[in-house]
Write a protein that holds these residues in place. Sequence first.
Motif, PDB file in Angstrom:
ATOM      1  N   LYS A 159       0.981  -1.096  -0.081  1.00  0.00           N
ATOM      2  CA  LYS A 159      -0.188  -0.025  -0.064  1.00  0.00           C
ATOM      3  C   LYS A 159       0.879   1.252  -0.030  1.00  0.00           C
ATOM      4  O   LYS A 159       0.505   2.095  -0.550  1.00  0.00           O
ATOM      5  N   ALA A 160       2.056   1.273   0.791  1.00  0.00           N
ATOM      6  CA  ALA A 160       2.716   2.431   0.677  1.00  0.00           C
ATOM      7  C   ALA A 160       3.340   2.925  -0.314  1.00  0.00           C
ATOM      8  O   ALA A 160       3.954   4.064  -0.495  1.00  0.00           O
ATOM      9  N   TYR A 161       3.876   1.994  -1.256  1.00  0.00           N
ATOM     10  CA  TYR A 161       4.323   2.226  -2.509  1.00  0.00           C
ATOM     11  C   TYR A 161       3.851   1.683  -3.885  1.00  0.00           C
ATOM     12  O   TYR A 161       4.567   1.664  -4.718  1.00  0.00           O
ATOM     13  N   LEU A 162       2.471   1.996  -3.855  1.00  0.00           N
ATOM     14  CA  LEU A 162       1.696   1.697  -4.956  1.00  0.00           C
ATOM     15  C   LEU A 162       2.003   2.741  -5.887  1.00  0.00           C
ATOM     16  O   LEU A 162       2.114   4.033  -5.480  1.00  0.00           O
ATOM     17  N   ASP A 163       2.155   2.688  -7.349  1.00  0.00           N
ATOM     18  CA  ASP A 163       2.360   3.484  -8.010  1.00  0.00           C
ATOM     19  C   ASP A 163       1.924   3.247  -9.468  1.00  0.00           C
ATOM     20  O   ASP A 163       2.158   2.073  -9.880  1.00  0.00           O
ATOM     21  N   GLU A 164       1.288   4.094 -10.151  1.00  0.00           N
ATOM     22  CA  GLU A 164       0.726   3.881 -11.485  1.00  0.00           C
ATOM     23  C   GLU A 164       1.712   3.329 -12.427  1.00  0.00           C
ATOM     24  O   GLU A 164       1.367   2.933 -13.728  1.00  0.00           O
ATOM     25  N   ARG A 165       2.821   3.640 -12.316  1.00  0.00           N
ATOM     26  CA  ARG A 165       3.981   3.486 -13.378  1.00  0.00           C
ATOM     27  C   ARG A 165       4.102   1.861 -13.298  1.00  0.00           C
ATOM     28  O   ARG A 165       4.720   1.674 -14.479  1.00  0.00           O
ATOM     29  N   TYR A 166       4.059   1.268 -12.339  1.00  0.00           N
ATOM     30  CA  TYR A 166       4.138  -0.006 -12.469  1.00  0.00           C
ATOM     31  C   TYR A 166       3.436  -0.745 -13.322  1.00  0.00           C
ATOM     32  O   TYR A 166       1.873  -0.866 -12.977  1.00  0.00           O
ATOM     33  N   LYS A 167       3.716  -1.815 -14.039  1.00  0.00           N
ATOM     34  CA  LYS A 167       2.851  -2.636 -14.871  1.00  0.00           C
ATOM     35  C   LYS A 167       3.254  -4.131 -14.220  1.00  0.00           C
ATOM     36  O   LYS A 167       4.351  -4.738 -14.326  1.00  0.00           O
ATOM     37  N   GLU A 168       2.113  -4.838 -14.300  1.00  0.00           N
ATOM     38  CA  GLU A 168       2.380  -6.340 -13.661  1.00  0.00           C
ATOM     39  C   GLU A 168       3.143  -7.196 -14.853  1.00  0.00           C
ATOM     40  O   GLU A 168       4.051  -8.107 -14.231  1.00  0.00           O
ATOM     41  N   GLU A 169       3.316  -6.871 -15.848  1.00  0.00           N
ATOM     42  CA  GLU A 169       3.943  -7.765 -16.908  1.00  0.00           C
ATOM     43  C   GLU A 169       5.671  -7.358 -16.598  1.00  0.00           C
ATOM     44  O   GLU A 169       6.469  -8.410 -17.126  1.00  0.00           O
ATOM     45  N   ASP A 170       5.720  -6.500 -15.796  1.00  0.00           N
ATOM     46  CA  ASP A 170       7.221  -6.230 -15.551  1.00  0.00           C
ATOM     47  C   ASP A 170       7.713  -7.070 -14.272  1.00  0.00           C
ATOM     48  O   ASP A 170       9.016  -6.773 -13.852  1.00  0.00           O
ATOM     49  N   PHE A 171       6.841  -7.547 -13.528  1.00  0.00           N
ATOM     50  CA  PHE A 171       7.130  -8.405 -12.427  1.00  0.00           C
ATOM     51  C   PHE A 171       6.749  -9.626 -12.390  1.00  0.00           C
ATOM     52  O   PHE A 171       6.299 -10.461 -11.413  1.00  0.00           O
ATOM     53  N   THR A 172       6.860 -10.368 -13.439  1.00  0.00           N
ATOM     54  CA  THR A 172       6.466 -11.855 -13.663  1.00  0.00           C
ATOM     55  C   THR A 172       7.158 -12.767 -12.541  1.00  0.00           C
ATOM     56  O   THR A 172       6.449 -13.804 -12.187  1.00  0.00           O
ATOM     57  N   VAL A 173       8.492 -12.626 -12.532  1.00  0.00           N
ATOM     58  CA  VAL A 173       9.259 -13.565 -11.782  1.00  0.00           C
ATOM     59  C   VAL A 173       8.600 -13.474 -10.188  1.00  0.00           C
ATOM     60  O   VAL A 173       8.597 -14.136  -9.456  1.00  0.00           O
ATOM     61  N   THR A 174       8.896 -11.989  -9.807  1.00  0.00           N
ATOM     62  CA  THR A 174       8.481 -11.688  -8.278  1.00  0.00           C
ATOM     63  C   THR A 174       7.252 -12.166  -8.063  1.00  0.00           C
ATOM     64  O   THR A 174       6.858 -12.768  -6.881  1.00  0.00           O
ATOM     65  N   ASN A 175       6.209 -11.850  -8.834  1.00  0.00           N
ATOM     66  CA  ASN A 175       4.719 -12.250  -8.585  1.00  0.00           C
ATOM     67  C   ASN A 175       4.729 -13.799  -8.526  1.00  0.00           C
ATOM     68  O   ASN A 175       3.631 -14.143  -7.740  1.00  0.00           O
ATOM     69  N   GLN A 176       5.457 -14.652  -9.146  1.00  0.00           N
ATOM     70  CA  GLN A 176       5.448 -15.852  -9.002  1.00  0.00           C
ATOM     71  C   GLN A 176       6.425 -16.365  -7.808  1.00  0.00           C
ATOM     72  O   GLN A 176       5.645 -17.266  -6.942  1.00  0.00           O
ATOM     73  N   LEU A 177       7.239 -15.807  -7.518  1.00  0.00           N
ATOM     74  CA  LEU A 177       7.965 -16.011  -6.509  1.00  0.00           C
ATOM     75  C   LEU A 177       7.360 -15.832  -5.198  1.00  0.00           C
ATOM     76  O   LEU A 177       7.471 -16.911  -4.173  1.00  0.00           O
ATOM     77  N   VAL A 178       6.554 -14.870  -4.819  1.00  0.00           N
ATOM     78  CA  VAL A 178       5.824 -14.732  -3.672  1.00  0.00           C
ATOM     79  C   VAL A 178       4.827 -15.684  -3.478  1.00  0.00           C
ATOM     80  O   VAL A 178       4.266 -15.962  -2.037  1.00  0.00           O
ATOM     81  N   LYS A 179       4.483 -16.587  -4.185  1.00  0.00           N
ATOM     82  CA  LYS A 179       3.517 -17.616  -4.205  1.00  0.00           C
ATOM     83  C   LYS A 179       4.386 -19.058  -3.943  1.00  0.00           C
ATOM     84  O   LYS A 179       3.610 -19.819  -3.570  1.00  0.00           O
ATOM     85  N   GLU A 180       5.615 -19.049  -4.110  1.00  0.00           N
ATOM     86  CA  GLU A 180       6.220 -20.221  -4.102  1.00  0.00           C
ATOM     87  C   GLU A 180       7.296 -20.369  -2.862  1.00  0.00           C
ATOM     88  O   GLU A 180       7.581 -21.689  -2.598  1.00  0.00           O
ATOM     89  N   VAL A 181       7.908 -19.375  -2.517  1.00  0.00           N
ATOM     90  CA  VAL A 181       8.887 -19.570  -1.517  1.00  0.00           C
ATOM     91  C   VAL A 181       8.684 -19.694  -0.249  1.00  0.00           C
ATOM     92  O   VAL A 181       7.598 -19.436   0.299  1.00  0.00           O
TER      93      VAL A 181
END
Length: 384
Positions: free
Chosen positions: A335-357
């Motif tokens: 919540k503290a670091y939300l920014d409209e500049r960010y696009k989900e397709e630019d974080f494919t690895v991170t978005n997967q890691l948070v589910k797996e590690v």
Amino acid sequence: MQKIQMVDLKGQYNDIKDVVNPSIQEVIETTAFINGPKVHEFQKNLETYLGVKHVIPCANGTDALQIAMMGLGLKPGDEVITADFTFAATVEVIALLQLTPVLVDVNEDDFNINIEAIKKAITPKTKAIVPVHLFGQCADMEAIMEIAKAHNLFVIEDNAQAIGANYTYKDARKVKAGTIGNVAATSFFPSKNLGCYGDGGAIFTNDDDLAHTIRGIVNHGMYERYHHDVVGVNSRLDSIQAAVLDAKLPHLDRYTKSRQKAAKKYNEAFKSFKNIITPKTVNGCEGICDTCDCHVFHQYTLKLKGIDRDALVKHLNEKGIPCGVYYPIPLHKQKAYLDERYKEEDFTVTNQLVKEVISLPMHTELDDEQIEYITSTIINFING
């Protein structure tokens, strides 16, 4: 079997208390609690261990990052590139200084900041890169320094999790993590590989002028009492914590070997399970080689494929096995670091890691019986 701890600080203390206790007592008896001789002794000893010209102790690792950025003279609006998959302190200090955080994706294998993502994120406003040496091994510093040189950028190493690790250049030169960039920051939080018995941190640099600036910043901007030459903060490592750290420093390499030994045993237990991805080292070794010096295993982190990670966490806790999920939410979704500049397709690895590690107990006191219990409990869960 002794109770399993995520980090066994009591067991580690019992092993070295004959050295730690007299060091603490000496500080108490001399009453040199702030900037006393123990602080300077530890500073010098750590400089020697790291092979770095300047170690400037401070109050904690977060302060160390903030002070490093202050020392470089970064200005509000300057863009600072760092990893999306890490603890919030890294981006927190960027925002506190009214700089602009630019979060980028990480590598799937070693969890460290992705080089191509850094290149893509650079703009005319970019002034610095903060590689985080995550879980105990260095980011690709040779490539990062080449990018920084080409674009005239500062490099601030977040070395809170990798103290003692070696980085090997392509020409086979070896240097310690935290001694490559313009400046580095580390934490001595109790659970770190080199941890004190409270809060503590330090800044490292080979730049004489930068070191001078930082020494003023940590002490209210003073070089002479009541003469405030720069805007500073109050961030000092107290003498008792320095005494603890100086007592522990000679044991750091032994602690690293213990962690690597435990990591090897974990890897061996899981090697036949294709849905459990064990840690890979940056030197390209499959598993952990006998001469490993690149990974100090602050955390031992698995990736789980097709396994209900959260159900496994619950099962392990029920069986008396602590574990951690580092990290469950990407920074770009906080919540503290939300920014409209960010696009989900630019974080494919991170978005997967948070589910797996999932990170398993890792410390200097782990024994074979505990590792056998931990690994067999995980294998039994997977086999149903």
